[in-house]
Write a protein that holds these residues in place. Structure first.
Motif, PDB file in Angstrom:
ATOM      1  N   PRO A  39     105.158 108.360 -82.552  1.00 29.26           N
ATOM      2  CA  PRO A  39     105.556 106.958 -82.384  1.00 29.26           C
ATOM      3  C   PRO A  39     105.271 106.126 -83.625  1.00 29.26           C
ATOM      4  CG  PRO A  39     103.474 107.368 -81.281  1.00 29.26           C
ATOM      5  CD  PRO A  39     103.961 108.698 -81.758  1.00 29.26           C
ATOM      6  N   LYS A  40     106.136 105.150 -83.889  1.00 30.33           N
ATOM      7  CA  LYS A  40     105.906 104.224 -84.987  1.00 30.33           C
ATOM      8  C   LYS A  40     104.898 103.143 -84.590  1.00 30.33           C
ATOM      9  CE  LYS A  40     110.601 104.802 -86.838  1.00 30.33           C
ATOM     10  NZ  LYS A  40     111.886 104.118 -87.152  1.00 30.33           N
ATOM     11  N   GLU A  41     104.846 102.849 -83.301  1.00 33.97           N
ATOM     12  CA  GLU A  41     103.950 101.800 -82.829  1.00 33.97           C
ATOM     13  C   GLU A  41     102.516 102.310 -82.764  1.00 33.97           C
ATOM     14  OE1 GLU A  41     106.545 102.911 -81.227  1.00 33.97           O
ATOM     15  OE2 GLU A  41     108.028 101.302 -81.192  1.00 33.97           O
ATOM     16  N   ALA A  42     101.572 101.403 -82.968  1.00 37.87           N
ATOM     17  CA  ALA A  42     100.167 101.775 -82.901  1.00 37.87           C
ATOM     18  C   ALA A  42      99.720 102.007 -81.466  1.00 37.87           C
ATOM     19  CB  ALA A  42      99.311 100.689 -83.552  1.00 37.87           C
ATOM     20  N   SER A  43     100.383 101.374 -80.520  1.00 36.70           N
ATOM     21  CA  SER A  43     100.003 101.497 -79.120  1.00 36.70           C
ATOM     22  C   SER A  43     101.260 101.580 -78.261  1.00 36.70           C
ATOM     23  CB  SER A  43      99.144 100.305 -78.692  1.00 36.70           C
ATOM     24  OG  SER A  43      99.836  99.087 -78.902  1.00 36.70           O
ATOM     25  N   PRO A  44     101.130 102.098 -77.040  1.00 39.08           N
ATOM     26  CA  PRO A  44     102.301 102.228 -76.158  1.00 39.08           C
ATOM     27  C   PRO A  44     102.956 100.886 -75.873  1.00 39.08           C
ATOM     28  CG  PRO A  44     100.468 103.530 -75.331  1.00 39.08           C
ATOM     29  CD  PRO A  44      99.921 102.693 -76.441  1.00 39.08           C
ATOM     30  N   THR A  45     104.255 100.929 -75.669  1.00 35.04           N
ATOM     31  CA  THR A  45     105.014  99.731 -75.317  1.00 35.04           C
ATOM     32  C   THR A  45     105.247  99.643 -73.811  1.00 35.04           C
ATOM     33  OG1 THR A  45     107.054 100.959 -75.745  1.00 35.04           O
ATOM     34  CG2 THR A  45     106.199  99.608 -77.535  1.00 35.04           C
ATOM     35  N   ARG A  46     104.900 100.696 -73.068  1.00 33.31           N
ATOM     36  CA  ARG A  46     105.012 100.693 -71.608  1.00 33.31           C
ATOM     37  C   ARG A  46     103.661 101.056 -71.006  1.00 33.31           C
ATOM     38  NH1 ARG A  46     110.531 102.317 -72.045  1.00 33.31           N
ATOM     39  NH2 ARG A  46     109.843 103.885 -73.513  1.00 33.31           N
ATOM     40  N   GLU A  47     103.313 100.394 -69.935  1.00 32.30           N
ATOM     41  CA  GLU A  47     102.034 100.626 -69.292  1.00 32.30           C
ATOM     42  C   GLU A  47     102.110 101.866 -68.405  1.00 32.30           C
ATOM     43  OE1 GLU A  47      98.892  98.252 -66.339  1.00 32.30           O
ATOM     44  OE2 GLU A  47     100.606  97.196 -67.253  1.00 32.30           O
ATOM     45  N   LEU A  48     101.084 102.694 -68.470  1.00 29.95           N
ATOM     46  CA  LEU A  48     101.018 103.896 -67.660  1.00 29.95           C
ATOM     47  C   LEU A  48     100.185 103.643 -66.414  1.00 29.95           C
ATOM     48  CD1 LEU A  48     100.460 106.596 -70.431  1.00 29.95           C
ATOM     49  CD2 LEU A  48     102.592 106.019 -69.256  1.00 29.95           C
ATOM     50  N   PRO A  49     100.600 104.174 -65.267  1.00 26.83           N
ATOM     51  CA  PRO A  49      99.832 103.945 -64.033  1.00 26.83           C
ATOM     52  C   PRO A  49      98.527 104.722 -64.034  1.00 26.83           C
ATOM     53  CG  PRO A  49     101.662 105.432 -63.633  1.00 26.83           C
ATOM     54  CD  PRO A  49     101.829 104.945 -65.034  1.00 26.83           C
ATOM     55  N   ALA A  50      97.667 104.386 -63.109  1.00 27.21           N
ATOM     56  CA  ALA A  50      96.389 105.084 -62.963  1.00 27.21           C
ATOM     57  C   ALA A  50      96.637 106.560 -62.704  1.00 27.21           C
ATOM     58  CB  ALA A  50      95.598 104.465 -61.818  1.00 27.21           C
ATOM     59  N   GLY A  51      95.797 107.400 -63.308  1.00 26.87           N
ATOM     60  CA  GLY A  51      95.939 108.836 -63.126  1.00 26.87           C
ATOM     61  C   GLY A  51      96.843 109.500 -64.138  1.00 26.87           C
ATOM     62  N   VAL A  52      97.449 108.707 -65.033  1.00 31.64           N
ATOM     63  CA  VAL A  52      98.328 109.255 -66.066  1.00 31.64           C
ATOM     64  C   VAL A  52      97.618 109.144 -67.410  1.00 31.64           C
ATOM     65  CG1 VAL A  52     100.547 109.056 -67.229  1.00 31.64           C
ATOM     66  CG2 VAL A  52     100.385 108.651 -64.763  1.00 31.64           C
ATOM     67  N   VAL A  53      97.532 110.258 -68.125  1.00 29.08           N
ATOM     68  CA  VAL A  53      96.792 110.327 -69.380  1.00 29.08           C
ATOM     69  C   VAL A  53      97.769 110.612 -70.523  1.00 29.08           C
ATOM     70  CG1 VAL A  53      94.979 111.524 -70.656  1.00 29.08           C
ATOM     71  CG2 VAL A  53      94.736 111.142 -68.183  1.00 29.08           C
ATOM     72  N   LEU A  54      97.649 109.877 -71.607  1.00 30.47           N
ATOM     73  CA  LEU A  54      98.500 110.051 -72.774  1.00 30.47           C
ATOM     74  C   LEU A  54      97.852 111.039 -73.740  1.00 30.47           C
ATOM     75  CD1 LEU A  54     100.967 109.189 -74.492  1.00 30.47           C
ATOM     76  CD2 LEU A  54      99.557 107.309 -75.375  1.00 30.47           C
ATOM     77  N   VAL A  55      98.621 112.027 -74.186  1.00 34.38           N
ATOM     78  CA  VAL A  55      98.157 113.010 -75.169  1.00 34.38           C
ATOM     79  C   VAL A  55      99.145 112.987 -76.329  1.00 34.38           C
ATOM     80  CG1 VAL A  55      97.604 115.418 -75.630  1.00 34.38           C
ATOM     81  CG2 VAL A  55      97.173 114.455 -73.355  1.00 34.38           C
ATOM     82  N   THR A  56      98.694 112.565 -77.498  1.00 37.94           N
ATOM     83  CA  THR A  56      99.617 112.442 -78.618  1.00 37.94           C
ATOM     84  C   THR A  56      98.931 112.759 -79.931  1.00 37.94           C
ATOM     85  OG1 THR A  56     101.247 110.972 -79.659  1.00 37.94           O
ATOM     86  CG2 THR A  56      99.154 109.988 -79.011  1.00 37.94           C
ATOM     87  N   SER A  57      99.721 113.022 -80.945  1.00 40.19           N
ATOM     88  CA  SER A  57      99.221 113.303 -82.288  1.00 40.19           C
ATOM     89  C   SER A  57      99.552 112.145 -83.201  1.00 40.19           C
ATOM     90  CB  SER A  57      99.864 114.589 -82.834  1.00 40.19           C
ATOM     91  OG  SER A  57      99.533 114.778 -84.196  1.00 40.19           O
ATOM     92  N   GLU A  58      98.631 111.836 -84.099  1.00 40.26           N
ATOM     93  CA  GLU A  58      98.857 110.741 -85.042  1.00 40.26           C
ATOM     94  C   GLU A  58      99.519 111.220 -86.328  1.00 40.26           C
ATOM     95  OE1 GLU A  58      95.157 108.784 -85.676  1.00 40.26           O
ATOM     96  OE2 GLU A  58      95.022 108.001 -83.625  1.00 40.26           O
ATOM     97  N   LEU A  59      99.729 112.512 -86.437  1.00 43.42           N
ATOM     98  CA  LEU A  59     100.332 113.059 -87.648  1.00 43.42           C
ATOM     99  C   LEU A  59     101.856 112.952 -87.588  1.00 43.42           C
ATOM    100  CD1 LEU A  59      98.273 116.333 -88.230  1.00 43.42           C
ATOM    101  CD2 LEU A  59      98.001 114.127 -89.381  1.00 43.42           C
ATOM    102  N   SER A  60     102.482 112.803 -88.741  1.00 42.90           N
ATOM    103  CA  SER A  60     103.939 112.811 -88.818  1.00 42.90           C
ATOM    104  C   SER A  60     104.452 114.228 -88.588  1.00 42.90           C
ATOM    105  CB  SER A  60     104.394 112.313 -90.183  1.00 42.90           C
ATOM    106  OG  SER A  60     104.039 113.252 -91.192  1.00 42.90           O
ATOM    107  N   GLN A  61     105.743 114.356 -88.373  1.00 39.18           N
ATOM    108  CA  GLN A  61     106.327 115.678 -88.181  1.00 39.18           C
ATOM    109  C   GLN A  61     106.108 116.558 -89.402  1.00 39.18           C
ATOM    110  OE1 GLN A  61     110.295 115.924 -86.565  1.00 39.18           O
ATOM    111  NE2 GLN A  61     110.090 114.027 -85.427  1.00 39.18           N
ATOM    112  N   VAL A  62     106.291 115.975 -90.586  1.00 38.63           N
ATOM    113  CA  VAL A  62     106.133 116.748 -91.825  1.00 38.63           C
ATOM    114  C   VAL A  62     104.696 117.237 -91.960  1.00 38.63           C
ATOM    115  CG1 VAL A  62     106.206 116.656 -94.336  1.00 38.63           C
ATOM    116  CG2 VAL A  62     108.024 115.573 -92.997  1.00 38.63           C
TER     117      VAL A  62
END
Length: 423
Positions: A39-62
């Motif tokens: 993602p280009k954004e520093a934080s999510p643009t949509r709120e996740l409900p309780a019980g949902v966990v975000l797993v993401t990488s801060e590295l670019s594809q390259v």
């Protein structure tokens, strides 16, 4: 559940998931969301409900691929070998290699985090929202976690379904994906039939599953006298907004109908500029507007406060009944749309306004259909409004479809994960 998306909950797009994820969270004890595009954004643009966990990488594809190749050269070599299964056409080898390397690298990078979150879970399903990189990452993630009995279920919606949409008529690693997934859920029966014809070897894995949209805020406020046409889509070639503009110009000039047109949806770059210029050239001044992107709630509020007469869309291709059409039906709008993909299902309800057009219709044919609608009396028009809302209630309600879909995924997870013993 481990849900693989393109970017959700970051950025725009994948609005379907805003409703669906609520039902997934209700059905599953734990939902992990894995965006497969950084993602280009520093934080999510949509709120996740309780019980949902975000797993993401801060590295670019390259960076993700570079680190993977440096640290795991043998695994990277396997990606190269798999890429050559596409044959000897350089563009296809390149597409497969890029696709495979990034999916493998991202899955390996995120696997420890996912594994930790699933350490006490036996019934598990991997769910790719697109039959593309999300599902490819899901297959690799399952392999890294040694969860071979856990199913991988993928949706197939549009760009990830029809190879004809792509300039070289090619989508990477189709057979690898089909070999690995448990089920592919097409956006409509016609999309499912496309899969049957294209990949008959895997027909037992295919079925259809419409997503649905949320209820309207102020349904039934459509107005024949408003002479207001609305469309909603990304400004992209497949949506053929230039064709729509030509159609509207025919209505304004040759038929003398001074309708106003509002388009909702984002667009940038050279193609969007061409569309804006085409509207300026062809349509009467002051009769059109481009409102840009709106979130789900904002869009529904706009419909509630801005009575329109008809919804139009001139798509060249659709997997299912487009969300934008479903939202218009929920509002009570009659629709004039091209008969492509799952959109053709509308003809099954004779109560709806007969607004289906051939994909290659002429501006005159569009104008004829618009005149038919505008010349109907108030009673007939209100019947069309009621029919649109009823069609949405029966066939497109997200609360009904998404809850049923979540239960189906839960059942798949339970039935196919029997015998798994947690380490």
């Amino acid at each position: 559940m481990v849900l693989f998306t393109l970017a959700f909950p970051f950025g725009h797009g994948e609005e379907f998931l805003e409703t669906e994820i609520l039902h997934l969270a209700n059905e599953f004890d734990r939902v992990l969301v894995v965006p497969t595009v950084r993602p280009k954004e520093a934080s999510p643009t949509r709120e996740l409900p309780a019980g949902v966990v975000l797993v993401t990488s801060e590295l670019s594809q390259v960076s993700t691929v570079a680190r993977f190749c440096a640290r795991y050269p043998i695994a990277a070599a396997r990606s190269v070998a798999r890429a050559f299964r596409a044959g000897w056409q350089l563009s296809r080898i390149r597409a497969d290699l890029k696709f495979d390397l990034y999916a493998t690298a991202l899955a390996r990078r995120l696997a420890p985090t996912v594994e930790f979150s699933l350490r006490d879970v036996s019934d598990l399903v991997f769910y790719g929202f697109w039959f593309h990189s999300p599902t490819r990452v899901a297959l690799e993630m399952r392999r890294f976690l040694k969860r071979s009995v856990s199913p991988v279920v993928s949706r197939a919606n549009g760009f990830d379904l029809f190879v004809e949409r792509h300039p070289d008529r090619y989508l990477p690693q189709r057979e690898l994906l089909l070999d690995g997934v448990t089920y592919v859920l097409a956006a409509s029966p016609s999309a499912e039939q496309y899969l049957h014809q294209k990949y008959p070897k895997y027909r037992a894995k295919f079925s259809s599953e419409r997503i649905g949209t949320p209820a309207a805020i102020n349904p039934g406020n459509a107005s024949r006298k408003a002479l207001h046409i609305v469309s909603c889509s990304y400004i992209s070639p497949v949506k053929r907004l230039k064709m729509l503009i030509d159609n509207l110009a025919e209505a304004q000039t040759s038929r003398g109908i001074l309708v106003t047109w509002t388009h909702i949806g984002p667009g940038s770059g050279a193609y969007a500029e061409e569309v804006f210029a085409h509207a300026t050239c062809r349509l009467a001044s002051g009769t059109f507007s481009f409102l840009g992107h709106m979130g789900n709630r904002e869009l529904h509020e706009w419909y509630a406060n801005n009575p329109a007469t008809v919804f139009v869309q001139m798509s060249e291709s659709e997997g299912g009944l487009a969300a934008s059409i479903q939202e218009a039906l929920a509002q009570g709008l009659p629709v004039i749309v091209t008969d492509v993909g799952g959109v053709g299902e509308l003809r099954q309800d004779a109560r709806l306004f007969p607004g289906l057009l051939d994909a290659n219709h002429t501006p005159a044919q569009f104008a004829d259909r618009l005149v038919d609608l505008l010349s109907s009396d108030d009673e007939s028009y209100q019947r069309y409004v009621g029919a649109s809302m009823e069609y949405w209630r029966v066939h497109c309600s997200a609360s009904t479809l998404a809850s049923g879909f979540a239960r189906r995924l839960r059942q798949i997870a339970t039935e196919t994960s029997v015998g798994y013993v947690s380490a």
